[in-house]
Write a protein that holds these residues in place. Structure first.
Motif, short mmCIF file in Angstrom:
data_model
loop_
_atom_site.label_atom_id
_atom_site.label_comp_id
_atom_site.label_asym_id
_atom_site.label_seq_id
_atom_site.Cartn_x
_atom_site.Cartn_y
_atom_site.Cartn_z
N ASN A 1 54.37 41.80 51.71
CA ASN A 1 55.70 42.09 51.17
C ASN A 1 55.83 41.63 49.72
OD1 ASN A 1 58.33 43.09 51.43
ND2 ASN A 1 59.15 41.06 51.92
N ASN A 2 55.14 40.55 49.36
CA ASN A 2 55.18 40.03 48.00
C ASN A 2 53.88 40.31 47.24
OD1 ASN A 2 57.78 38.87 48.38
ND2 ASN A 2 56.84 37.11 49.42
N GLY A 3 53.06 41.21 47.76
CA GLY A 3 51.78 41.52 47.14
C GLY A 3 51.92 42.40 45.91
N ILE A 4 50.77 42.70 45.31
CA ILE A 4 50.76 43.48 44.07
C ILE A 4 51.34 44.87 44.27
CG2 ILE A 4 49.25 44.49 42.31
CD1 ILE A 4 47.30 42.20 42.82
N VAL A 5 50.96 45.53 45.37
CA VAL A 5 51.40 46.91 45.59
C VAL A 5 52.92 46.98 45.73
CG1 VAL A 5 51.25 48.90 47.13
CG2 VAL A 5 49.20 47.56 46.62
N ASN A 6 53.50 46.12 46.57
CA ASN A 6 54.95 46.14 46.76
C ASN A 6 55.70 45.62 45.55
OD1 ASN A 6 55.42 47.30 49.37
ND2 ASN A 6 54.49 45.48 50.27
N SER A 7 55.08 44.75 44.78
CA SER A 7 55.71 44.30 43.53
C SER A 7 55.82 45.45 42.55
CB SER A 7 54.91 43.16 42.92
OG SER A 7 54.90 42.03 43.77
N LEU A 8 54.79 46.29 42.48
CA LEU A 8 54.85 47.48 41.63
C LEU A 8 55.89 48.47 42.14
CD1 LEU A 8 51.03 48.10 40.94
CD2 LEU A 8 52.75 47.29 39.32
N ARG A 9 55.99 48.62 43.45
CA ARG A 9 57.00 49.52 44.01
C ARG A 9 58.41 49.04 43.66
NH1 ARG A 9 55.88 53.19 47.90
NH2 ARG A 9 57.99 52.87 48.76
N GLU A 10 58.65 47.74 43.76
CA GLU A 10 59.96 47.21 43.39
C GLU A 10 60.23 47.38 41.91
OE1 GLU A 10 60.06 43.19 44.70
OE2 GLU A 10 60.29 43.70 46.83
N TRP A 11 59.19 47.30 41.09
CA TRP A 11 59.35 47.48 39.64
C TRP A 11 59.82 48.89 39.31
CZ3 TRP A 11 56.49 49.77 35.40
CH2 TRP A 11 56.84 49.25 34.15
N PHE A 12 59.38 49.86 40.16
CA PHE A 12 59.81 51.26 39.99
C PHE A 12 61.07 51.57 40.80
CE2 PHE A 12 55.35 51.73 38.69
CZ PHE A 12 55.51 52.48 37.53
N GLY A 13 61.68 50.55 41.40
CA GLY A 13 62.91 50.76 42.15
C GLY A 13 62.72 51.26 43.56
N LEU A 14 61.53 51.10 44.13
CA LEU A 14 61.26 51.58 45.48
C LEU A 14 61.29 50.41 46.47
CD1 LEU A 14 58.25 53.94 44.64
CD2 LEU A 14 60.63 54.60 44.98
N GLU A 15 61.55 50.77 47.74
CA GLU A 15 61.59 49.77 48.79
C GLU A 15 60.16 49.33 49.16
OE1 GLU A 15 64.15 48.28 50.24
OE2 GLU A 15 65.54 49.31 48.89
N PRO A 16 59.94 48.06 49.45
CA PRO A 16 58.60 47.60 49.86
C PRO A 16 58.22 48.14 51.23
CG PRO A 16 60.20 45.82 50.08
CD PRO A 16 60.90 46.94 49.38
N ILE A 17 56.93 48.32 51.43
CA ILE A 17 56.40 48.84 52.69
C ILE A 17 55.36 47.85 53.21
CG2 ILE A 17 55.10 50.70 53.82
CD1 ILE A 17 56.16 52.62 51.74
N LEU A 18 55.46 47.50 54.47
CA LEU A 18 54.44 46.65 55.11
C LEU A 18 53.35 47.58 55.63
CD1 LEU A 18 56.74 44.11 57.00
CD2 LEU A 18 55.52 43.79 54.84
#
Length: 323
Positions: free
Chosen positions: A157-174
């Protein structure tokens, strides 16, 4: 001069006196090339001790094997262990998952080292090329426990991929909790860990190509892309076919360590394969006869596929195939 010419002329009806070298015997070769035989001895002993000797234990697949009674006293049950596997309530789920992951490995993981080897071959700067090769080789020496740990961290949830998704305004995915992403993650981690290591044999095959062939192609106006498709790929194709047949032989024999370490309760229905089933039945429950029967089943499937694809390889190339 004339006498020498007459001596070398063939006389009708006379036996030929040409020198015919004698066939080298095994003892002669052992004396002459003993360092090579000594180097090959550990590998030979490995296959004898860990591949051929254990085949004798395959008879327990037809027994109700009991540890304290041993092979000689355990009762024979015929094909009962095979029947039990086919009648397992989740057999088709386990078998289909294994087929899907094996097919993904053939379609996506196997071609990647070929592409990577071609890319390495096009790098002109030797230091840069060696550095890239080393970077791609390193993951092969990591265990699947380490690879899985890194994967969980990157996709958490706090990894690189989800951090990038949040940076683009997207919801995190497990991702590792979603069944639809599991097989893709298996493919990507396989490529990450083993693609660089798989280029070693292919780069050796490319290095064996005569440079004059490329020089002739360049003189005829062939560019880099044309040389790859007209020279490099056709000349390394026998090696690619051999590697493909070896991969086919292990079609159902997937990496247990990889799947087991990436598997979660939410991805169980798409990630439970034959090897994880064997672990539950053989290691946890101690049903050694059942797991041996499953191993024989996997080996027979691999043997049939190797024979079929070896025949197809011979049709493609005259000297293609393993046998």
């Amino acid at each position: 001069m004339q006498s020498n010419q007459v001596m070398h002329q063939a006389v009708p009806g006379a036996k030929s006196t040409a020198y015919v070298p004698k066939r080298q015997g095994l003892l002669h070769n052992l004396k002459r090339f003993w360092p090579l035989y000594v180097m090959a001895l550990p590998g030979f002993l490995f296959f004898i001790l860990f591949r051929y000797v254990p085949l004798a234990g395959s008879v327990i697949a037809f027994q109700d094997y009991m540890v304290f009674k041993g092979i000689m006293e355990s009762p024979w049950v015929g094909l009962k262990n095979f029947q039990a596997f086919f009648e397992y309530s989740n057999f088709w789920r386990v078998f289909s998952n294994t087929l899907f992951v094996g097919a993904y490995n053939l379609l996506f993981v196997f071609p990647f080292p070929i592409l990577l080897a071609l890319m390495f071959n096009e790098v002109g700067h030797m230091l840069y090329k060696r550095t890239l090769q080393t970077i791609y080789y390193i993951p092969h020496f990591f265990s699947w426990v380490i690879i899985a740990g890194i994967t969980f961290d990157v996709l958490s949830n706090n990894g690189i991929v989800n951090s990038l998704r949040e940076w683009f305004g997207l919801e995190p995915i497990l991702y590792l909790q979603e069944a639809r992403y599991f097989r893709g993650i298996v493919v990507l981690t396989s490529i990450w860990r083993d693609a660089g290591w798989g280029t070693i044999v292919l780069l050796a095959a490319i290095a064996g190509i005569n440079p004059e062939v490329y020089e002739s192609a360049r003189m005829d106006g062939a560019g880099r892309i044309r040389q790859i498709f007209s020279i490099t790929l056709p000349l390394i194709m026998p090696t690619v076919i051999v590697l493909f047949l070896l991969q086919i032989g292990r079609f159902l024999d997937l990496s247990f360590e990889q799947i087991y370490n990436l598997l979660t309760p939410m991805t169980y229905r798409v990630g439970d394969i034959i090897d994880t089933y064997v672990y539950r039945v053989g290691i946890v429950e101690g049903q050694y006869s059942a797991t041996t029967a499953i191993g024989i089943f996997q080996s027979l499937i691999g043997l049939v596929m190797v024979i079929v694809f070896n025949g197809l390889a011979k049709r493609y190339q005259q000297d293609g195939g393993l046998f």
